[in-house]
Design an enzyme around this catalytic site. Structure first.
Site, mmCIF file in Angstrom:
data_model
loop_
_atom_site.group_PDB
_atom_site.id
_atom_site.type_symbol
_atom_site.label_atom_id
_atom_site.label_comp_id
_atom_site.label_asym_id
_atom_site.label_seq_id
_atom_site.Cartn_x
_atom_site.Cartn_y
_atom_site.Cartn_z
ATOM 1 N N GLU A 159 12.743 -65.314 16.972
ATOM 2 C CA GLU A 159 12.279 -64.016 17.478
ATOM 3 C C GLU A 159 11.315 -63.379 16.461
ATOM 4 O O GLU A 159 10.200 -63.016 16.783
ATOM 5 C CB GLU A 159 13.492 -63.106 17.697
ATOM 6 C CG GLU A 159 13.130 -61.722 18.226
ATOM 7 C CD GLU A 159 14.312 -60.747 18.129
ATOM 8 O OE1 GLU A 159 15.308 -61.054 17.436
ATOM 9 O OE2 GLU A 159 14.216 -59.668 18.735
ATOM 10 N N HIS A 160 11.773 -63.255 15.230
ATOM 11 C CA HIS A 160 10.946 -62.723 14.142
ATOM 12 C C HIS A 160 10.688 -63.841 13.135
ATOM 13 O O HIS A 160 11.618 -64.560 12.762
ATOM 14 C CB HIS A 160 11.658 -61.587 13.409
ATOM 15 C CG HIS A 160 12.052 -60.446 14.283
ATOM 16 N ND1 HIS A 160 13.354 -60.275 14.728
ATOM 17 C CD2 HIS A 160 11.341 -59.411 14.794
ATOM 18 C CE1 HIS A 160 13.409 -59.181 15.474
ATOM 19 N NE2 HIS A 160 12.214 -58.639 15.537
ATOM 20 N N TYR A 217 15.996 -49.208 29.897
ATOM 21 C CA TYR A 217 17.373 -49.023 29.465
ATOM 22 C C TYR A 217 17.429 -48.869 27.950
ATOM 23 O O TYR A 217 16.932 -49.725 27.211
ATOM 24 C CB TYR A 217 18.246 -50.215 29.891
ATOM 25 C CG TYR A 217 19.689 -49.937 29.541
ATOM 26 C CD1 TYR A 217 20.457 -49.118 30.362
ATOM 27 C CD2 TYR A 217 20.252 -50.414 28.363
ATOM 28 C CE1 TYR A 217 21.759 -48.786 30.017
ATOM 29 C CE2 TYR A 217 21.555 -50.099 28.018
ATOM 30 C CZ TYR A 217 22.300 -49.284 28.844
ATOM 31 O OH TYR A 217 23.586 -48.952 28.502
ATOM 32 N N GLN A 235 18.010 -57.911 9.338
ATOM 33 C CA GLN A 235 18.402 -58.460 10.626
ATOM 34 C C GLN A 235 19.912 -58.655 10.727
ATOM 35 O O GLN A 235 20.507 -58.488 11.783
ATOM 36 C CB GLN A 235 17.707 -59.798 10.903
ATOM 37 C CG GLN A 235 16.275 -59.638 11.358
ATOM 38 C CD GLN A 235 16.151 -58.677 12.527
ATOM 39 O OE1 GLN A 235 16.617 -58.960 13.616
ATOM 40 N NE2 GLN A 235 15.535 -57.518 12.303
ATOM 41 N N GLU A 277 -2.672 -82.588 54.523
ATOM 42 C CA GLU A 277 -1.338 -82.035 54.289
ATOM 43 C C GLU A 277 -0.585 -81.800 55.596
ATOM 44 O O GLU A 277 0.524 -81.254 55.590
ATOM 45 C CB GLU A 277 -1.422 -80.727 53.474
ATOM 46 C CG GLU A 277 -1.824 -80.947 52.019
ATOM 47 C CD GLU A 277 -1.593 -79.716 51.136
ATOM 48 O OE1 GLU A 277 -1.300 -78.637 51.677
ATOM 49 O OE2 GLU A 277 -1.702 -79.862 49.898
ATOM 50 N N GLN A 310 26.596 -49.955 35.222
ATOM 51 C CA GLN A 310 26.341 -49.022 36.326
ATOM 52 C C GLN A 310 24.898 -48.500 36.298
ATOM 53 O O GLN A 310 24.314 -48.226 37.360
ATOM 54 C CB GLN A 310 27.369 -47.875 36.360
ATOM 55 C CG GLN A 310 27.419 -46.973 35.145
ATOM 56 C CD GLN A 310 28.339 -47.501 34.035
ATOM 57 O OE1 GLN A 310 28.619 -48.698 33.961
ATOM 58 N NE2 GLN A 310 28.782 -46.621 33.148
ATOM 59 N N HIS A 357 22.186 -55.977 12.204
ATOM 60 C CA HIS A 357 22.154 -55.648 13.635
ATOM 61 C C HIS A 357 23.489 -55.903 14.308
ATOM 62 O O HIS A 357 23.953 -55.107 15.116
ATOM 63 C CB HIS A 357 21.060 -56.437 14.354
ATOM 64 C CG HIS A 357 19.756 -55.706 14.420
ATOM 65 N ND1 HIS A 357 19.619 -54.486 15.023
ATOM 66 C CD2 HIS A 357 18.532 -56.020 13.952
ATOM 67 C CE1 HIS A 357 18.359 -54.079 14.927
ATOM 68 N NE2 HIS A 357 17.675 -54.992 14.277
ATOM 69 N N ASP A 366 9.528 -53.310 13.658
ATOM 70 C CA ASP A 366 10.562 -52.634 14.438
ATOM 71 C C ASP A 366 10.179 -51.197 14.760
ATOM 72 O O ASP A 366 10.636 -50.647 15.758
ATOM 73 C CB ASP A 366 11.886 -52.598 13.661
ATOM 74 C CG ASP A 366 12.604 -53.934 13.718
ATOM 75 O OD1 ASP A 366 12.308 -54.726 14.629
ATOM 76 O OD2 ASP A 366 13.457 -54.182 12.847
ATOM 77 N N HIS A 417 -3.842 -74.391 59.478
ATOM 78 C CA HIS A 417 -4.638 -74.017 58.311
ATOM 79 C C HIS A 417 -6.083 -74.478 58.494
ATOM 80 O O HIS A 417 -7.027 -73.772 58.172
ATOM 81 C CB HIS A 417 -4.057 -74.655 57.040
ATOM 82 C CG HIS A 417 -2.856 -73.946 56.509
ATOM 83 N ND1 HIS A 417 -1.677 -73.849 57.200
ATOM 84 C CD2 HIS A 417 -2.653 -73.278 55.339
ATOM 85 C CE1 HIS A 417 -0.790 -73.161 56.475
ATOM 86 N NE2 HIS A 417 -1.360 -72.806 55.344
ATOM 87 N N ASN A 426 23.997 -54.604 25.398
ATOM 88 C CA ASN A 426 25.066 -55.531 25.020
ATOM 89 C C ASN A 426 25.213 -56.627 26.085
ATOM 90 O O ASN A 426 24.429 -56.690 27.032
ATOM 91 C CB ASN A 426 26.375 -54.750 24.831
ATOM 92 C CG ASN A 426 26.773 -53.996 26.103
ATOM 93 O OD1 ASN A 426 26.315 -54.319 27.203
ATOM 94 N ND2 ASN A 426 27.604 -52.995 25.950
#
Lengths: 434, 434
Positions: free
Chosen positions: A322-323, A124, A255, A410, A186, A258, A356, A415, A209
């Protein structure tokens, strides 16, 4: 920016709090769209595209003509830049290929592990004002190296019903097999259920998003895997007296631009540096076209003074950025000690934006503290490891009784029986031979 | 058992349908317990333990005395069996350790990838009539090899307020750092939020009933990772004329005894074999203590005749079995061609129960077709990969313009600026030198 001095450990969770978003009110619309797409397929897709993207598409599959004309719309220097970035990303991700792991755990019991590609993946790519074609490289390059058979790219069309030429150029450069002009919830629903046009995939990758994020989470309920839960971008810089305040300010701002919900943090053992960085941010932010966004993010962000490196490292690991940029004399202390981070940038000449785009590492990384448990996207994200075992008669003699005893303890008699029925055939034969 | 002959491709999704469960009605109680545990911590934990496990515990942390007395309750031959199994699992998972991957993608740009342990992990071990101590080995052994600092085990107490001695024995053998007598939804909630007694963890592993499964899924909403979505156990065997019908029947039954919702499938190019296996199942099932369960599972299960191997392989890949046994002359065809499976068992002397206990491979595997996108638990499940990069002045000269061009094309001026501000310092200096 908020300056905070020597916060005590009890206050860390408050100090390090991320700007949060509530997603509950989104779930209704996400559920609705999933229902409709699952029931009506492409008809629903088409209606939502008209509703959300404001465009009526006769055909939402990108044609060869569109691909061919895309390349003409991209300046040659940008084409070359994309190619160089692709080469570096390719080198780094190819190096991540692993051989099969094979062990004879005990005589006659051969076990091995092999990684095989996830056959169908969906990528995506968000649309909006700026086309994030760099993400195409970050997802499609490792998908191709892994050997994924179907690499389906979805991205929302603009008002003219088009995708940005850079996205098309990057997609064909990296072996994407189908490009579909569909975005938002969608798109994720289409990849989850499959329609006549959109192939159903096994794993969905890529940023988006809040709507896309909630949709990806819902997709997992229908058995589709996702790369990781997404959140707003974030950067933490640790720096000392020696660091260059204007470089650091530029990184924090990169950053911050963004989104208003991005978070940037400076941790420093130097009060001087904190003051200089703060001034530099004030100075540099005025020049930015996206200063309105950056200002909001900067308002959420923090400059934290901490007396000693051990405490600083603990706090950074608690946050799990994250960074993570390291600009200190004792950089090895932080390199070796960092337990939770997505990607790490070391030294004065390693801006976060290098990762990046073009250093070769992946920029799809765990935000929101998820680096405590999640990897960033890497070659293995497009593979799954499978195990194999082959046992000889001798091998089963070596572990058979162990299996029988454990299965019995068990309470799983069948088994045990699967072993006993074979041992019965092996043991007389053995006795016969000896 | 249902016999199906040469199903056409259109009918595969129907033929391969798994017994499904609806989980919606469980979500209410799971949400409620999560709320209570998050608000009231150990008090809520204690109340739910009384309600669901029928026991009032003064202290739910397993003491050293309990650990010490556990070992006395386990026969020596079972102790040795557990130790042998552990050794094999250890060998196979240690072999999965990888070195750091380092690449200079372009002169002056050094990138590397390193795996570091997930610091805090939670292992859930179901209780019930039979203690699944083998799962302790499967989760704690790789956690210890990975270097996880906190390995927290939760398992529901029996009516006497105890855990099975085998679970305690296996846990201490494998370096579990804390054992807590708590089960079900409340255990997962405790590991998610943390209480005074239960440490908050970053990732939760382990099987469980529907309640535990839904609870684990909810945990991900609070930022905790999980090993994989769980489902009922399943086995698919592919076999030809040469295969041993009684072995295969014993394998199918070993999965069928897990639960009424388990599914077992035989795919064969031999009608004779299908008939013999069917008869063998009828014969063997009568001997099983858990035959009531096995019978229900067998009722859901299928014997599928397919004329040729290519079709058979396609169908198997469409299903993506958790366990896949290959008993055919041309075993390499299936070994090389299998794209979607959790663990693969090859030949007459490799019963699936070998992998459940002692071959060395992991038995925590993707069910429900998740093998199309998920790996079974392996060493990497307890690690996350982080990337690092260090760029020299020369390196930034080599990729700086690429980053500037791409950032600009994405409309991210501050990303560009973080490079430009550095290049400005480097280029005059360069010029000065030359």
């Amino acid at each position: 920016m908020n300056k905070i001095y020597n916060p005590n450990k009890e206050s860390w969770s408050e100090v390090l709090k991320r700007p949060t978003q509530t997603v509950d009110d989104i779930e209704g619309i996400v559920n609705e769209i999933f229902n409709e797409v699952s029931r009506q397929g492409d008809r629903a897709i088409s209606e939502y595209t008209t509703r959300f993207d404001g465009v009526i598409l006769e055909n939402n599959v990108v044609s060869l003509e569109e691909l061919n004309s895309a390349i003409k719309n991209i300046p040659v220097n940008l084409q070359n830049a994309i190619k160089l970035a692709k080469t570096n990303i390719e080198k780094f991700h190819k190096a991540q290929l692993t051989n099969r792991v094979e062990v004879e755990t005990i005589n006659g019991v051969s076990c091995w592990q092999e990684k095989r590609p996830i056959e169908k993946v969906g990528l995506y790519i968000p649309g909006g004002t700026a086309p994030l074609f760099s993400t195409v490289l970050m997802l499609a390059v490792p998908a191709q190296i892994a050997g994924c058979k179907e690499i389906v790219l979805c991205s929302p069309p603009n008002k003219k019903g088009e995708l940005a030429p850079e996205i098309l150029f990057a997609a064909q450069l990296c072996g994407v097999t189908k490009i579909i002009k569909v975005g938002g919830i969608q798109a994720i629903a289409g990849l989850t259920f499959g329609t006549e046009i959109i192939p159903q995939v096994y794993k969905i990758f890529g940023p988006g998003n809040q709507f896309v994020t909630v949709a990806k989470q819902l997709a997992t309920k229908f058995g589709v895997a996702i790369d990781m839960p997404a959140g707003p971008s974030e950067l933490l810089v640790v720096a000392d007296d020696d660091a260059n305040a204007s470089y650091i300010a530029s990184d924090l701002l990169s950053q911050a631009e963004h989104g208003a919900d991005s978070q940037v943090i400076l941790v420093s053992t130097s009060k001087n540096l904190i003051n200089s960085v703060s001034e530099e941010i004030e100075r540099q932010i005025k020049e930015l076209p996206r200063q309105a966004i950056a200002k909001k993010a900067i308002a959420n962000s923090k400059l934290i003074y901490i007396e000693n490196n051990e405490f600083a490292l603990d706090l950074i690991n608690e946050y799990g950025p994250e960074h993570f940029i390291i600009c200190t004399k004792n950089e090895d202390f932080y390199i070796n000690g960092i337990a939770n981070a997505g990607s790490v940038f070391i030294g004065d000449y390693t801006p976060e934006s290098a990762g990046d785009y073009a250093s070769g590492t992946n920029h799809t990384l765990p935000t929101n503290g998820f680096s405590k448990a999640y990897s960033g996207v890497n070659l293995d994200s497009f593979l799954k490891s499978m195990t194999f075992q082959k046992i000889s008669k001798d091998g089963l003699l070596n572990i058979g009784e162990t299996i029988e005893l454990m299965a019995e303890a068990e309470g799983l008699q069948a088994h045990k029986n699967a072993v006993s029925i074979r041992l019965k055939d092996i043991i007389p034969a053995k006795t016969g031979i000896s």
